[in-house]
Scaffold this motif. Sequence first.
Motif, short mmCIF file in Angstrom:
data_model
loop_
_atom_site.label_atom_id
_atom_site.label_comp_id
_atom_site.label_asym_id
_atom_site.label_seq_id
_atom_site.Cartn_x
_atom_site.Cartn_y
_atom_site.Cartn_z
N GLU A 190 -4.53 5.13 0.45
CA GLU A 190 -4.00 6.26 1.23
C GLU A 190 -3.37 7.32 0.36
OE1 GLU A 190 -1.36 4.42 4.09
OE2 GLU A 190 -2.98 3.19 4.90
N SER A 191 -3.46 7.17 -0.96
CA SER A 191 -2.60 8.01 -1.78
C SER A 191 -3.31 8.90 -2.81
CB SER A 191 -1.53 7.14 -2.46
OG SER A 191 -2.11 6.28 -3.40
N LEU A 192 -4.54 9.30 -2.52
CA LEU A 192 -5.16 10.31 -3.40
C LEU A 192 -4.33 11.59 -3.28
CD1 LEU A 192 -7.54 11.20 -5.24
CD2 LEU A 192 -8.71 11.97 -3.17
N GLY A 193 -3.87 12.10 -4.43
CA GLY A 193 -3.04 13.31 -4.42
C GLY A 193 -1.55 13.02 -4.39
N THR A 194 -1.18 11.74 -4.46
CA THR A 194 0.24 11.36 -4.49
C THR A 194 0.63 10.98 -5.92
OG1 THR A 194 0.26 10.55 -2.22
CG2 THR A 194 1.95 9.68 -3.68
N TYR A 195 1.76 11.55 -6.36
CA TYR A 195 2.23 11.31 -7.72
C TYR A 195 3.57 10.60 -7.70
CZ TYR A 195 -1.44 14.56 -8.92
OH TYR A 195 -2.67 15.16 -9.06
N TYR A 196 3.73 9.67 -8.64
CA TYR A 196 5.02 9.00 -8.83
C TYR A 196 5.57 9.50 -10.16
CZ TYR A 196 8.46 5.34 -9.75
OH TYR A 196 9.62 4.66 -10.04
N LYS A 197 6.71 10.20 -10.10
CA LYS A 197 7.30 10.79 -11.31
C LYS A 197 6.25 11.51 -12.16
CE LYS A 197 11.29 7.74 -11.39
NZ LYS A 197 12.14 6.80 -12.12
N GLY A 198 5.41 12.27 -11.51
CA GLY A 198 4.44 13.10 -12.21
C GLY A 198 3.13 12.44 -12.58
N LYS A 199 3.03 11.13 -12.37
CA LYS A 199 1.80 10.41 -12.71
C LYS A 199 1.11 9.98 -11.42
CE LYS A 199 0.46 6.71 -15.97
NZ LYS A 199 -0.15 5.58 -15.33
N HIS A 200 -0.21 10.12 -11.38
CA HIS A 200 -0.94 9.86 -10.13
C HIS A 200 -0.90 8.37 -9.76
CE1 HIS A 200 -3.94 10.00 -6.99
NE2 HIS A 200 -3.97 11.32 -7.09
N THR A 201 -0.68 8.10 -8.47
CA THR A 201 -0.76 6.72 -7.99
C THR A 201 -2.20 6.23 -8.15
OG1 THR A 201 -1.16 7.58 -5.78
CG2 THR A 201 1.11 6.94 -6.29
N GLY A 202 -2.34 4.92 -8.29
CA GLY A 202 -3.67 4.37 -8.55
C GLY A 202 -3.97 4.35 -10.04
N SER A 203 -2.95 4.71 -10.85
CA SER A 203 -3.13 4.66 -12.31
C SER A 203 -2.07 3.77 -12.95
CB SER A 203 -3.05 6.08 -12.90
OG SER A 203 -1.73 6.58 -12.84
N PHE A 204 -1.28 3.05 -12.13
CA PHE A 204 -0.19 2.24 -12.67
C PHE A 204 -0.59 0.77 -12.85
CE2 PHE A 204 1.94 5.97 -11.15
CZ PHE A 204 3.02 6.14 -12.00
N GLY A 205 -1.39 0.25 -11.95
CA GLY A 205 -1.79 -1.15 -12.05
C GLY A 205 -2.83 -1.33 -13.13
N LYS A 206 -3.15 -2.60 -13.40
CA LYS A 206 -4.18 -2.91 -14.39
C LYS A 206 -5.52 -2.35 -13.90
CE LYS A 206 -6.02 -7.18 -16.52
NZ LYS A 206 -5.45 -7.33 -17.87
N ILE A 207 -5.73 -2.50 -12.60
CA ILE A 207 -6.95 -1.99 -11.97
C ILE A 207 -6.61 -1.76 -10.49
CG2 ILE A 207 -7.86 -4.35 -11.66
CD1 ILE A 207 -10.69 -3.01 -12.27
N ASN A 208 -7.11 -0.66 -9.92
CA ASN A 208 -6.60 -0.21 -8.62
C ASN A 208 -7.73 0.21 -7.69
OD1 ASN A 208 -3.86 -0.30 -9.85
ND2 ASN A 208 -4.73 1.37 -11.06
N ALA A 209 -7.39 0.37 -6.41
CA ALA A 209 -8.42 0.69 -5.43
C ALA A 209 -8.04 1.90 -4.58
CB ALA A 209 -8.66 -0.50 -4.52
N MET A 210 -9.07 2.64 -4.17
CA MET A 210 -8.87 3.82 -3.32
C MET A 210 -9.94 3.81 -2.23
SD MET A 210 -8.24 7.53 -4.97
CE MET A 210 -6.57 7.34 -5.60
N SER A 211 -9.68 4.52 -1.12
CA SER A 211 -10.65 4.58 -0.02
C SER A 211 -11.03 6.02 0.32
CB SER A 211 -10.07 3.91 1.23
OG SER A 211 -10.85 4.23 2.36
N PHE A 212 -12.29 6.21 0.72
CA PHE A 212 -12.75 7.53 1.18
C PHE A 212 -13.38 7.39 2.56
CE2 PHE A 212 -13.28 7.17 -3.46
CZ PHE A 212 -12.19 7.96 -3.82
N ASN A 213 -12.75 6.57 3.39
CA ASN A 213 -13.19 6.44 4.76
C ASN A 213 -13.05 7.79 5.47
OD1 ASN A 213 -14.08 5.04 7.01
ND2 ASN A 213 -12.01 4.51 7.66
#
Length: 384
Positions: A190-213
């Motif tokens: 749910e978080s394409l375009g969401t940043y945590y302290k300036g860094k994009h979510t989905g880039s913090f874990g070892k490997i991450n998932a996103m949806s384009f439903n």
Amino acid sequence: MNEQWIQFAERVKEMYGKDFVPLHEPTFNKKEVEYVTDCVKTGWVSSVGAYVTRFEEDLAKFVGVKRAVAVVNGTAALHIALKVAGVEANDEVLMPSLTFIATANAVSYCGAIPHFVDVHEETLGMDPFKLDAYLEDISEVRNGELYNKETKRRIKALVPMHTFGHAVHLEELLVLAEKYYLVIVEDAAESLGTYYKGKHTGSFGKINAMSFNGNKIITTGGGGAILTDDEALADYAKHLTITAKVPHKWEYVHDEIGYNYRMPNINAALGCAQLEKISELLKHKKQLTSKYDKLVANLDGVYLFKQPKHSDSNYWLQTLVLDESLNREEVLTFLNEKGVMSRPIWRPIDKLEMYKACPKMELSVTDILNKNIVNIPSTPIEVN
Ligand SMILES: *Cc1c(COP(=O)(O)O)cnc(C)c1O
């Protein structure tokens, strides 16, 4: 419901210029038509074609990770991300109970068991402080791995989810993961375009998932992506999603049980067009939040949920938080009858039949939020 709410419903319909306002609709323009038409005209609609690679590259660049692997949906992305991260049958995976069902299902597809964690009212996502105290109590580390003292099972991974596009307490969760030997797999559906302290979510874990439903911030019709900075993991994830076929000019040789999870070219074409206008969509989301802020200020007993201080949120779904003076069912009935489509937050997964017996901590915040949250129309539009 009183005059305030009648006014609110009227204003929302006025803002969208519609008698019935859906919760979230995709926005398509000329580019989508152009790229999809190109697929149809050239015949490249399926498993081969240039849009998949282009979408993967554009997405990785936007999120700020080395690699993206496009797949058929977000659930499949989570499934493969968990598998590649090392989640095995009979492992436990820590995840919020307040999430879409896909998070738990993906864990189950690995033969693993969801272990439910409470959420923080500031983020609506995993509460790292409560989780720390809980793990101190119920788990122990042996040979660099975490075990549940009660069930005797290994606890392998931690899956934070950024609810409605608001980033969770990632920094604290990263510290926890280190302390307890857990691998982080973000459910960034749910978080394409969401940043945590300036860094994009989905880039913090070892490997991450996103949806384009179809209801997500951008859509490929149906689709998802696996995101990582680890080239070897990305290669392996890609391999698994294309039936684990060994590259060869004509031979069909597969070196393990893989999955047919590849995103078709025609879906990726839609995604490329959508990604080109992501900045505009995000801008409109924020304008909508400001507008709703004014409208909701006229309602007693409710506030509009705003981004936590560390989060620059995409505001995927606009969120009303009701106090005890209001009944969620009455609000939902009223708004839906007025043509303002509204939905409750998910039923906590630990309450569902097939996940009832899973291990869980005390989930008091989850249960309170579940009674109080209503999502209202959130399609990004230009408002002023
Ligand atoms: C949408 C969503 C998914 C799954 O995505 P699909 O593309 O529908 O499979 C997973 N987790 C969360 C939190 C979601 O909102």
